[in-house]
Motif scaffolding. Sequence first.
Motif, mmCIF file in Angstrom:
data_model
loop_
_atom_site.group_PDB
_atom_site.id
_atom_site.type_symbol
_atom_site.label_atom_id
_atom_site.label_comp_id
_atom_site.label_asym_id
_atom_site.label_seq_id
_atom_site.Cartn_x
_atom_site.Cartn_y
_atom_site.Cartn_z
ATOM 1 N N MET A 91 0.871 -1.377 -0.205
ATOM 2 C CA MET A 91 0.029 -0.193 -0.119
ATOM 3 C C MET A 91 0.940 1.324 -0.079
ATOM 4 S SD MET A 91 -2.771 1.241 2.733
ATOM 5 C CE MET A 91 -3.851 2.585 2.780
ATOM 6 N N THR A 92 0.381 2.148 -0.779
ATOM 7 C CA THR A 92 1.120 3.487 -0.983
ATOM 8 C C THR A 92 0.464 4.628 -0.420
ATOM 9 O OG1 THR A 92 2.690 2.535 -2.437
ATOM 10 C CG2 THR A 92 2.540 4.917 -2.229
ATOM 11 N N THR A 93 0.886 5.657 0.348
ATOM 12 C CA THR A 93 -0.242 6.599 0.799
ATOM 13 C C THR A 93 0.835 7.848 0.599
ATOM 14 O OG1 THR A 93 0.848 6.524 3.220
ATOM 15 C CG2 THR A 93 -1.471 5.318 2.365
ATOM 16 N N PHE A 94 0.356 9.084 0.383
ATOM 17 C CA PHE A 94 0.890 10.191 0.206
ATOM 18 C C PHE A 94 0.385 11.449 0.974
ATOM 19 C CE2 PHE A 94 3.419 9.311 -3.382
ATOM 20 C CZ PHE A 94 2.960 8.044 -4.031
ATOM 21 N N ASP A 95 1.250 12.331 1.302
ATOM 22 C CA ASP A 95 0.879 13.516 2.264
ATOM 23 C C ASP A 95 0.018 14.301 1.451
ATOM 24 O OD1 ASP A 95 3.127 14.407 0.937
ATOM 25 O OD2 ASP A 95 3.909 15.423 2.867
ATOM 26 N N LYS A 96 -0.058 15.643 1.879
ATOM 27 C CA LYS A 96 -0.762 16.632 1.083
ATOM 28 C C LYS A 96 0.084 17.167 -0.248
ATOM 29 C CE LYS A 96 -2.909 18.758 4.925
ATOM 30 N NZ LYS A 96 -3.284 19.967 6.060
ATOM 31 N N VAL A 115 10.048 -0.814 -0.675
ATOM 32 C CA VAL A 115 10.828 -0.979 -2.184
ATOM 33 C C VAL A 115 10.659 -2.444 -2.558
ATOM 34 C CG1 VAL A 115 11.906 1.227 -1.413
ATOM 35 C CG2 VAL A 115 12.757 -1.295 -0.636
ATOM 36 N N ARG A 116 10.226 -3.540 -1.788
ATOM 37 C CA ARG A 116 10.270 -4.744 -2.234
ATOM 38 C C ARG A 116 9.180 -4.926 -3.203
ATOM 39 N NH1 ARG A 116 10.357 -7.847 3.466
ATOM 40 N NH2 ARG A 116 8.828 -6.391 3.518
ATOM 41 N N ASP A 117 8.220 -3.910 -3.255
ATOM 42 C CA ASP A 117 6.857 -4.185 -4.173
ATOM 43 C C ASP A 117 7.055 -3.058 -5.287
ATOM 44 O OD1 ASP A 117 4.397 -3.987 -4.995
ATOM 45 O OD2 ASP A 117 3.433 -3.885 -3.188
ATOM 46 N N ARG A 118 7.450 -3.534 -6.304
ATOM 47 C CA ARG A 118 7.277 -3.177 -7.550
ATOM 48 C C ARG A 118 6.239 -2.221 -7.765
ATOM 49 N NH1 ARG A 118 10.159 -4.560 -13.539
ATOM 50 N NH2 ARG A 118 10.183 -2.277 -14.419
ATOM 51 N N THR A 119 5.047 -2.581 -7.913
ATOM 52 C CA THR A 119 3.822 -1.816 -8.202
ATOM 53 C C THR A 119 3.844 -0.695 -7.044
ATOM 54 O OG1 THR A 119 2.592 -3.780 -8.685
ATOM 55 C CG2 THR A 119 1.544 -1.873 -8.130
ATOM 56 N N ASP A 147 18.276 -13.863 1.326
ATOM 57 C CA ASP A 147 17.099 -13.451 0.735
ATOM 58 C C ASP A 147 16.553 -12.415 1.397
ATOM 59 O OD1 ASP A 147 17.108 -15.909 -0.873
ATOM 60 O OD2 ASP A 147 15.838 -16.967 0.648
ATOM 61 N N ASP A 148 16.581 -12.054 2.431
ATOM 62 C CA ASP A 148 16.152 -10.731 2.750
ATOM 63 C C ASP A 148 16.929 -9.615 2.517
ATOM 64 O OD1 ASP A 148 13.981 -11.960 4.318
ATOM 65 O OD2 ASP A 148 15.141 -12.098 6.271
ATOM 66 N N ALA A 149 18.141 -9.830 2.706
ATOM 67 C CA ALA A 149 19.390 -8.818 2.207
ATOM 68 C C ALA A 149 18.999 -8.276 0.673
ATOM 69 C CB ALA A 149 20.611 -8.927 2.577
ATOM 70 N N LEU A 150 18.914 -9.440 -0.430
ATOM 71 C CA LEU A 150 18.657 -9.437 -1.484
ATOM 72 C C LEU A 150 17.421 -8.462 -1.797
ATOM 73 C CD1 LEU A 150 20.192 -12.553 -2.811
ATOM 74 C CD2 LEU A 150 21.022 -10.387 -3.499
ATOM 75 N N ASP A 151 16.481 -9.016 -0.993
ATOM 76 C CA ASP A 151 15.042 -8.323 -1.463
ATOM 77 C C ASP A 151 15.074 -6.751 -1.285
ATOM 78 O OD1 ASP A 151 13.676 -10.504 -2.296
ATOM 79 O OD2 ASP A 151 12.869 -11.308 -0.455
ATOM 80 N N VAL A 152 15.470 -6.536 -0.072
ATOM 81 C CA VAL A 152 15.423 -5.082 0.027
ATOM 82 C C VAL A 152 16.600 -4.272 -0.423
ATOM 83 C CG1 VAL A 152 15.327 -3.192 2.286
ATOM 84 C CG2 VAL A 152 14.280 -5.686 2.585
ATOM 85 N N ILE A 153 17.629 -4.648 -0.330
ATOM 86 C CA ILE A 153 18.693 -4.006 -0.777
ATOM 87 C C ILE A 153 19.131 -3.878 -2.367
ATOM 88 C CG2 ILE A 153 21.476 -3.650 -0.848
ATOM 89 C CD1 ILE A 153 21.385 -4.809 2.032
ATOM 90 N N ARG A 200 17.041 -6.021 -4.803
ATOM 91 C CA ARG A 200 15.596 -5.630 -5.663
ATOM 92 C C ARG A 200 14.867 -4.592 -5.328
ATOM 93 N NH1 ARG A 200 15.357 -11.602 -4.096
ATOM 94 N NH2 ARG A 200 15.966 -12.810 -5.848
ATOM 95 N N GLY A 201 15.115 -3.873 -4.183
ATOM 96 C CA GLY A 201 14.387 -2.604 -3.790
ATOM 97 C C GLY A 201 14.995 -1.761 -4.814
ATOM 98 N N THR A 202 16.468 -1.729 -4.805
ATOM 99 C CA THR A 202 17.236 -0.798 -5.739
ATOM 100 C C THR A 202 16.877 -0.996 -7.372
ATOM 101 O OG1 THR A 202 19.172 -0.806 -4.051
ATOM 102 C CG2 THR A 202 19.530 0.047 -6.443
ATOM 103 N N VAL A 203 16.785 -2.089 -7.576
ATOM 104 C CA VAL A 203 16.340 -2.479 -9.035
ATOM 105 C C VAL A 203 14.764 -1.928 -9.295
ATOM 106 C CG1 VAL A 203 15.600 -4.185 -10.433
ATOM 107 C CG2 VAL A 203 17.619 -4.572 -9.160
ATOM 108 N N HIS A 204 13.854 -2.066 -8.384
ATOM 109 C CA HIS A 204 12.846 -1.262 -8.541
ATOM 110 C C HIS A 204 12.777 0.105 -8.408
ATOM 111 C CE1 HIS A 204 10.732 -5.417 -6.552
ATOM 112 N NE2 HIS A 204 11.253 -5.516 -7.533
ATOM 113 N N THR A 205 13.446 0.563 -7.784
ATOM 114 C CA THR A 205 13.440 2.064 -7.495
ATOM 115 C C THR A 205 14.312 2.619 -8.923
ATOM 116 O OG1 THR A 205 13.823 2.146 -5.201
ATOM 117 C CG2 THR A 205 14.749 4.067 -6.346
ATOM 118 N N ALA A 206 15.049 2.047 -9.173
ATOM 119 C CA ALA A 206 15.896 2.421 -10.518
ATOM 120 C C ALA A 206 15.041 2.399 -11.672
ATOM 121 C CB ALA A 206 16.967 1.532 -10.764
ATOM 122 N N LEU A 207 14.380 1.090 -11.988
ATOM 123 C CA LEU A 207 13.795 0.800 -13.205
ATOM 124 C C LEU A 207 12.376 1.623 -13.243
ATOM 125 C CD1 LEU A 207 13.885 -2.834 -13.574
ATOM 126 C CD2 LEU A 207 15.461 -1.309 -14.635
#
Length: 328
Positions: A1-6, A71-75, A114-120, A122-129
């Motif tokens: 889930m993603t939420t934003f401020d004003k 960041v593990r959630d690409r969507t 797995d946890d380190a790869l997921d956050v560090i 894959r999270g970076t891959v999702h952010t970059a892509l």
Amino acid sequence: MTTFDKPGRRTAPSALVTGGSRGLGLSIARRLAGRGFVVTIVARDPGELERAAALLREEAGAEVRTAVCDVRDRTAVREVMRATHARDGLDTVVACAGVIQVAPVESIGAKEFDDALDVIFRGTVHTALEALPYLRRAKGRLALIGSVGGLLGVPHLLPYACAKAAVGTLGEGLRAEYQADGVSVTTVHPGLMRTGSHRQAEFGGDTGAEFGWFSALAGAPLVSMDADRAARRIVDAVVRRRTRLVLTPAAKAAQLAHGVAPALTTRLTAVATRLLPAPGGDGTLRQGHEAGAPRGPLARRLRAWGSARNDRAARRLNQTRPGPRTSS
């Protein structure tokens, strides 16, 4: 889930920092805000994000947005980038989210890798892509936060080191592929820094002893670097579109030694490993605030001496309260 401020529109440059609610990420966000950027800080914990945003607004009157996102959630990352671009534009993105696990390999398992790869990684891959299509339009800047741990194998930090090594390779490859499009990619490899990360890192094996050596070294003068000074160097490198930045003299020396004599460096590392705590424990990882004190008066004094500065950094950089397993 993603939420934003004003929401709100600004003509100032826009930057987004994952892992921006504490530690190095918070310091980077502070420096970007000081340069006139509208900054969006991204993390999993909404309370932690609001505390970080309040700090930035109070200190510098900064224009700060918050986005709750894993960041593990690409969507979810895609939605953060879309909404940030629609609201403020998107000129600069810094991928800083991560976890730190400190333990001998014998005391952990594949899950920690797995946890380190997921956050560090894959999270970076999702952010970059998800950021790159917007950065290409803006001829913007992307920064990936690696580590000296990604330049050579660091005992008792292997899941972290392996994931950071992948981040380093990703940064170099993206730089080569996107340079013709006007996008700069800066890969940063910091050494030990006084970010207060020992409070949120996870410790396995003899947790008290592991916490003791890590917190002492991470806060020791001459060995570690002040987080705000590191953030200034990082933001300068990103703004100037540098390809690579290695921080701390110790990290630069380790990189040079490994590049010139990798076999010898590995043998010396094996010798140094004998000084680290022996494997043990029940396989449970504990955060720094619950890891316990090292045994023995000498070990406790060493920990207290080395980590005093890092404890002060923890208070300044929003690391003092328990939070989800994301460290910076």
